[in-house]
Design a protein around this motif. Sequence first.
Motif, PDB file in Angstrom:
ATOM      1  N   ALA A  91      28.263  46.440  28.900  1.00 50.36           N
ATOM      2  CA  ALA A  91      29.152  45.320  29.279  1.00 50.36           C
ATOM      3  C   ALA A  91      28.940  44.096  28.389  1.00 50.36           C
ATOM      4  N   LYS A  92      28.878  44.325  27.092  1.00 50.77           N
ATOM      5  CA  LYS A  92      28.530  43.231  26.185  1.00 50.77           C
ATOM      6  C   LYS A  92      29.690  42.719  25.320  1.00 50.77           C
ATOM      7  N   GLY A  93      30.795  43.476  25.202  1.00 47.77           N
ATOM      8  CA  GLY A  93      31.839  43.150  24.222  1.00 47.77           C
ATOM      9  C   GLY A  93      32.349  41.722  24.318  1.00 47.77           C
ATOM     10  N   VAL A 134      43.074  33.580  13.833  1.00 45.67           N
ATOM     11  CA  VAL A 134      43.923  34.764  13.978  1.00 45.67           C
ATOM     12  C   VAL A 134      43.454  35.526  15.217  1.00 45.67           C
ATOM     13  N   GLY A 135      44.314  35.581  16.248  1.00 45.59           N
ATOM     14  CA  GLY A 135      43.985  36.345  17.455  1.00 45.59           C
ATOM     15  C   GLY A 135      43.680  35.454  18.650  1.00 45.59           C
ATOM     16  N   ALA A 136      44.365  35.715  19.769  1.00 43.81           N
ATOM     17  CA  ALA A 136      44.124  34.960  21.006  1.00 43.81           C
ATOM     18  C   ALA A 136      43.480  35.859  22.049  1.00 43.81           C
ATOM     19  N   GLY A 137      42.394  36.529  21.654  1.00 44.81           N
ATOM     20  CA  GLY A 137      41.541  37.223  22.629  1.00 44.81           C
ATOM     21  C   GLY A 137      40.509  36.209  23.105  1.00 44.81           C
ATOM     22  N   PRO A 138      39.472  36.695  23.793  1.00 43.86           N
ATOM     23  CA  PRO A 138      38.427  35.767  24.241  1.00 43.86           C
ATOM     24  C   PRO A 138      37.817  34.979  23.071  1.00 43.86           C
ATOM     25  N   ALA A 139      37.620  35.633  21.916  1.00 51.17           N
ATOM     26  CA  ALA A 139      36.981  34.946  20.782  1.00 51.17           C
ATOM     27  C   ALA A 139      37.863  33.807  20.273  1.00 51.17           C
ATOM     28  N   GLU A 164      51.620  39.531  27.822  1.00 55.89           N
ATOM     29  CA  GLU A 164      50.853  40.743  27.489  1.00 55.89           C
ATOM     30  C   GLU A 164      49.348  40.469  27.454  1.00 55.89           C
ATOM     31  N   ILE A 165      48.960  39.390  26.768  1.00 52.77           N
ATOM     32  CA  ILE A 165      47.497  39.150  26.693  1.00 52.77           C
ATOM     33  C   ILE A 165      46.935  38.756  28.063  1.00 52.77           C
ATOM     34  N   GLU A 166      47.806  38.201  28.919  1.00 55.19           N
ATOM     35  CA  GLU A 166      47.313  37.788  30.233  1.00 55.19           C
ATOM     36  C   GLU A 166      47.321  38.922  31.253  1.00 55.19           C
ATOM     37  N   VAL A 205      46.189  28.689  16.789  1.00 54.98           N
ATOM     38  CA  VAL A 205      45.916  30.103  17.094  1.00 54.98           C
ATOM     39  C   VAL A 205      47.193  30.906  16.871  1.00 54.98           C
ATOM     40  N   LEU A 206      47.074  32.014  16.136  1.00 58.37           N
ATOM     41  CA  LEU A 206      48.209  32.920  15.904  1.00 58.37           C
ATOM     42  C   LEU A 206      47.943  34.221  16.645  1.00 58.37           C
ATOM     43  N   GLU A 207      48.867  34.632  17.490  1.00 59.39           N
ATOM     44  CA  GLU A 207      48.651  35.843  18.302  1.00 59.39           C
ATOM     45  C   GLU A 207      49.855  36.770  18.175  1.00 59.39           C
ATOM     46  N   ALA A 208      49.582  38.027  17.872  1.00 61.05           N
ATOM     47  CA  ALA A 208      50.661  38.994  17.649  1.00 61.05           C
ATOM     48  C   ALA A 208      51.414  39.338  18.933  1.00 61.05           C
ATOM     49  N   ARG A 209      50.707  39.311  20.073  1.00 62.17           N
ATOM     50  CA  ARG A 209      51.342  39.749  21.321  1.00 62.17           C
ATOM     51  C   ARG A 209      51.896  38.556  22.107  1.00 62.17           C
ATOM     52  N   SER A 210      52.628  38.853  23.174  1.00 60.62           N
ATOM     53  CA  SER A 210      53.204  37.778  23.991  1.00 60.62           C
ATOM     54  C   SER A 210      52.133  37.235  24.937  1.00 60.62           C
ATOM     55  N   ARG A 263      40.764  44.810  30.550  1.00 58.60           N
ATOM     56  CA  ARG A 263      39.647  45.215  29.684  1.00 58.60           C
ATOM     57  C   ARG A 263      38.319  44.970  30.397  1.00 58.60           C
ATOM     58  N   ALA A 264      37.499  44.084  29.822  1.00 56.29           N
ATOM     59  CA  ALA A 264      36.159  43.891  30.369  1.00 56.29           C
ATOM     60  C   ALA A 264      36.187  43.098  31.684  1.00 56.29           C
ATOM     61  N   GLY A 265      35.028  43.033  32.338  1.00 58.46           N
ATOM     62  CA  GLY A 265      34.992  42.290  33.595  1.00 58.46           C
ATOM     63  C   GLY A 265      33.631  41.751  33.989  1.00 58.46           C
ATOM     64  N   LEU A 313      37.011  51.842  38.245  1.00 59.47           N
ATOM     65  CA  LEU A 313      36.108  52.988  38.279  1.00 59.47           C
ATOM     66  C   LEU A 313      36.228  53.753  36.970  1.00 59.47           C
ATOM     67  N   TYR A 314      35.114  54.286  36.509  1.00 59.21           N
ATOM     68  CA  TYR A 314      35.123  55.031  35.246  1.00 59.21           C
ATOM     69  C   TYR A 314      34.350  56.331  35.422  1.00 59.21           C
ATOM     70  N   PHE A 315      34.718  57.335  34.640  1.00 61.32           N
ATOM     71  CA  PHE A 315      33.831  58.485  34.504  1.00 61.32           C
ATOM     72  C   PHE A 315      33.894  58.995  33.071  1.00 61.32           C
ATOM     73  N   LEU A 344      29.605  39.040  23.669  1.00 60.31           N
ATOM     74  CA  LEU A 344      29.255  38.854  22.252  1.00 60.31           C
ATOM     75  C   LEU A 344      30.297  37.990  21.552  1.00 60.31           C
ATOM     76  N   ALA A 345      31.564  38.210  21.903  1.00 61.48           N
ATOM     77  CA  ALA A 345      32.653  37.429  21.299  1.00 61.48           C
ATOM     78  C   ALA A 345      32.445  35.942  21.603  1.00 61.48           C
ATOM     79  N   VAL A 346      32.091  35.641  22.842  1.00 57.25           N
ATOM     80  CA  VAL A 346      31.871  34.246  23.249  1.00 57.25           C
ATOM     81  C   VAL A 346      30.643  33.669  22.537  1.00 57.25           C
ATOM     82  N   CYS A 395      39.570  36.402  14.444  1.00 58.29           N
ATOM     83  CA  CYS A 395      39.246  36.793  15.833  1.00 58.29           C
ATOM     84  C   CYS A 395      40.275  37.841  16.263  1.00 58.29           C
ATOM     85  N   ASP A 396      40.626  38.723  15.333  1.00 56.18           N
ATOM     86  CA  ASP A 396      41.782  39.600  15.534  1.00 56.18           C
ATOM     87  C   ASP A 396      41.401  41.026  15.931  1.00 56.18           C
ATOM     88  N   GLY A 397      40.216  41.177  16.517  1.00 55.39           N
ATOM     89  CA  GLY A 397      39.863  42.475  17.093  1.00 55.39           C
ATOM     90  C   GLY A 397      39.550  43.533  16.041  1.00 55.39           C
TER      91      GLY A 397
HETATM   92  C1  LIG Z   1      40.668  49.363  26.552  1.00 57.17           C
HETATM   93  C2  LIG Z   1      39.434  48.504  26.446  1.00 57.17           C
HETATM   94  C3  LIG Z   1      38.556  48.402  27.528  1.00 57.17           C
HETATM   95  C4  LIG Z   1      37.411  47.609  27.435  1.00 57.17           C
HETATM   96  N1  LIG Z   1      36.561  47.553  28.498  1.00 57.17           N
HETATM   97  C5  LIG Z   1      35.445  46.816  28.397  1.00 57.17           C
HETATM   98  C6  LIG Z   1      34.528  46.730  29.474  1.00 57.17           C
HETATM   99  O1  LIG Z   1      34.721  47.334  30.521  1.00 57.17           O
HETATM  100  N2  LIG Z   1      33.411  45.973  29.310  1.00 57.17           N
HETATM  101  C7  LIG Z   1      33.172  45.266  28.135  1.00 57.17           C
HETATM  102  O2  LIG Z   1      32.172  44.567  28.020  1.00 57.17           O
HETATM  103  N3  LIG Z   1      34.017  45.330  27.119  1.00 57.17           N
HETATM  104  C8  LIG Z   1      35.144  46.067  27.217  1.00 57.17           C
HETATM  105  N4  LIG Z   1      35.983  46.119  26.178  1.00 57.17           N
HETATM  106  C9  LIG Z   1      35.679  45.285  25.035  1.00 57.17           C
HETATM  107  C10 LIG Z   1      36.145  43.827  25.219  1.00 57.17           C
HETATM  108  O3  LIG Z   1      37.361  43.807  25.892  1.00 57.17           O
HETATM  109  C11 LIG Z   1      36.226  43.193  23.823  1.00 57.17           C
HETATM  110  O4  LIG Z   1      34.911  43.163  23.297  1.00 57.17           O
HETATM  111  C12 LIG Z   1      36.835  41.795  23.799  1.00 57.17           C
HETATM  112  O5  LIG Z   1      38.199  41.845  24.081  1.00 57.17           O
HETATM  113  C13 LIG Z   1      36.640  41.160  22.406  1.00 57.17           C
HETATM  114  O6  LIG Z   1      37.389  39.991  22.285  1.00 57.17           O
HETATM  115  P1  LIG Z   1      38.007  39.578  20.883  1.00 57.17           P
HETATM  116  O7  LIG Z   1      38.646  38.251  21.139  1.00 57.17           O
HETATM  117  O8  LIG Z   1      37.017  39.689  19.822  1.00 57.17           O
HETATM  118  O9  LIG Z   1      39.102  40.677  20.534  1.00 57.17           O
HETATM  119  P2  LIG Z   1      40.442  41.111  21.290  1.00 57.17           P
HETATM  120  O10 LIG Z   1      40.314  40.875  22.740  1.00 57.17           O
HETATM  121  O11 LIG Z   1      40.752  42.468  20.804  1.00 57.17           O
HETATM  122  O12 LIG Z   1      41.539  40.087  20.748  1.00 57.17           O
HETATM  123  C14 LIG Z   1      42.098  40.171  19.455  1.00 57.17           C
HETATM  124  C15 LIG Z   1      43.500  39.602  19.490  1.00 57.17           C
HETATM  125  O13 LIG Z   1      43.982  39.527  18.155  1.00 57.17           O
HETATM  126  C16 LIG Z   1      45.341  39.880  18.145  1.00 57.17           C
HETATM  127  N5  LIG Z   1      45.695  40.323  16.779  1.00 57.17           N
HETATM  128  C17 LIG Z   1      45.310  41.432  16.119  1.00 57.17           C
HETATM  129  N6  LIG Z   1      45.819  41.446  14.869  1.00 57.17           N
HETATM  130  C18 LIG Z   1      46.547  40.313  14.730  1.00 57.17           C
HETATM  131  C19 LIG Z   1      47.324  39.760  13.673  1.00 57.17           C
HETATM  132  N7  LIG Z   1      47.435  40.374  12.482  1.00 57.17           N
HETATM  133  N8  LIG Z   1      47.953  38.580  13.883  1.00 57.17           N
HETATM  134  C20 LIG Z   1      47.843  37.927  15.073  1.00 57.17           C
HETATM  135  N9  LIG Z   1      47.120  38.406  16.105  1.00 57.17           N
HETATM  136  C21 LIG Z   1      46.479  39.582  15.940  1.00 57.17           C
HETATM  137  C22 LIG Z   1      45.444  40.988  19.182  1.00 57.17           C
HETATM  138  O14 LIG Z   1      46.758  41.123  19.673  1.00 57.17           O
HETATM  139  C23 LIG Z   1      44.464  40.503  20.244  1.00 57.17           C
HETATM  140  O15 LIG Z   1      45.098  39.756  21.265  1.00 57.17           O
HETATM  141  C24 LIG Z   1      37.126  46.905  26.243  1.00 57.17           C
HETATM  142  C25 LIG Z   1      37.990  47.010  25.173  1.00 57.17           C
HETATM  143  C26 LIG Z   1      39.124  47.808  25.242  1.00 57.17           C
HETATM  144  C27 LIG Z   1      40.025  47.940  24.047  1.00 57.17           C
END
Ligand SMILES: Cc1cc2nc3c(=O)[nH]c(=O)nc-3n(C[C@H](O)[C@H](O)[C@H](O)COP(=O)(O)OP(=O)(O)OC[C@H]3O[C@@H](n4cnc5c(N)ncnc54)[C@H](O)[C@@H]3O)c2cc1C
Length: 391
Positions: free
Chosen positions: A296-298, A8-13, A38-40, A30-35, A44-46, A221-223, A301-303, A158-160
């Motif tokens: 800068a760990k988010g 569940v979820g097509a983020g990095p994890a 959109e995910i591309e 993999v099931l992803e809620a967004r298009s 977010r992180a870098g 840039l951030y503040f 950690l997922a990976v 892996c749904d955030g």
């Molecule tokens: C605005 C923002 C800025 C960030 N900036 C930084 C940064 O500068 N440095 C850093 O290290 N980290 C940053 N992070 C954190 C980093 O981006 C995350 O740690 C990383 O994306 C984690 O990956 P993930 O795959 O676990 O989750 P996500 O990337 O959140 O992916 C989860 C996916 O699951 C999908 N999903 C959710 N629910 C469902 C469902 N019910 N059915 C199907 N799909 C679903 C979502 O659409 C999403 O695509 C940031 C996060 C955010 C929100």
Amino acid sequence: MRTQVGIVGAGPAGLMLSHLLHLEGIASVVLEARSRAEIESTIRAGVLEQGTVDLLERTGVGARMRREGAVHHGINLRFDGRTHRIDLRGLTGGRSIMLYAQHEVIKDLVEARLEAGGEIHFQVEAVRVEGITGTTPRIRFREQDREREIDCAFVAGCDGFHGVCRPLIPQAARRELQHVYPFGWFGILASAPPSSAELIYARHERGFALVSTRSPQIQRLYFQCDPDDDESRWTDARIWQELHARLENLEGWRLTEGPILQKGIVALRSFMVEPMQHGRLFLAGDAAHIVPATGAKGLNLAVADVLVLSRALAAFFASGGSELLEGYSATCLRRAWRAQRFSRWMTALTHRDEADDAFTRQLQLAELEYLTSSRAASTALAENYVGLPME
Ligand SMILES: Cc1cc2nc3c(=O)[nH]c(=O)nc-3n(C[C@H](O)[C@H](O)[C@H](O)COP(=O)(O)OP(=O)(O)OC[C@H]3O[C@@H](n4cnc5c(N)ncnc54)[C@H](O)[C@@H]3O)c2cc1C
């Protein structure tokens, strides 16, 4: 539909897990809620740790990153009117970081999965997961107004942070710990050349600022700001003024301005769930833990989580052995807690907390002084920043 691992979820994890499982000969969906678009394109992180870079390269998805990403061998700490470089490479025996945006990693992984015939369903929402304590959990999802289901041997959540999987661990079996910080980050993307060859973390009386980059043309840039602030109150001119004030134009250095393409506020939060598994459900990435972005760990950690999970699943499907699966949560939590510690420490080191008295602020400067004058202290920062070895 049936598969071995429902993700569940097509983020990095989720995408990296699907990729690693494929290399082990294990099927996943993999099931992803967004298009896909959109995910591309979500910014977010870098910052990629050395271990993440090595894993992407080793598994055949690092070619574009190697071409287009930027290897940084150091970072800068700016405080009290001067800048001090932390030599990441020199202090860690050759380890560095890679600046390559998260959505570029996503693009590379989606392409690799689709080219290999992998199944990713976009714009489908997993609405319910059933039977995680049995041997064939089922994910029910909605695809174009049609209810569908998929039976799997395992479910990877892996749904955030706001996903549906974490609450499947019964409340009595789950412990959630969190710390919410009294500040957020105001982030902008600007169309400009880089102001600095390496990142600048600035501690200033007005609050923290960070100079990062996404590409030779786009800067991040951030503040530090009030997490409840309204971004529409910030005109472009006011944003630049604040960044200039906090970064100071030291030693001939000057922040390069450019058109602001995007702006937004993120709250800083530390969150952990224990354990990260229940029955045949395994959580990974932000579904299980959130760290303040300072370290800068988010993404890293997922990976790291899904590498552990893919190995455990590979061992299970090869021999039926469940020892690695049983140890999944403990293995991942060890790394996640260390990342929490580092991220919180980096945050306290560089941010202005209005609750702090003058004494505490002076201690913050003393810590920065020590950090930048002691090789041992600089090494501790460097080895955490480039990433502790993956298990
Ligand atoms: C605005 C923002 C800025 C960030 N900036 C930084 C940064 O500068 N440095 C850093 O290290 N980290 C940053 N992070 C954190 C980093 O981006 C995350 O740690 C990383 O994306 C984690 O990956 P993930 O795959 O676990 O989750 P996500 O990337 O959140 O992916 C989860 C996916 O699951 C999908 N999903 C959710 N629910 C469902 C469902 N019910 N059915 C199907 N799909 C679903 C979502 O659409 C999403 O695509 C940031 C996060 C955010 C929100």
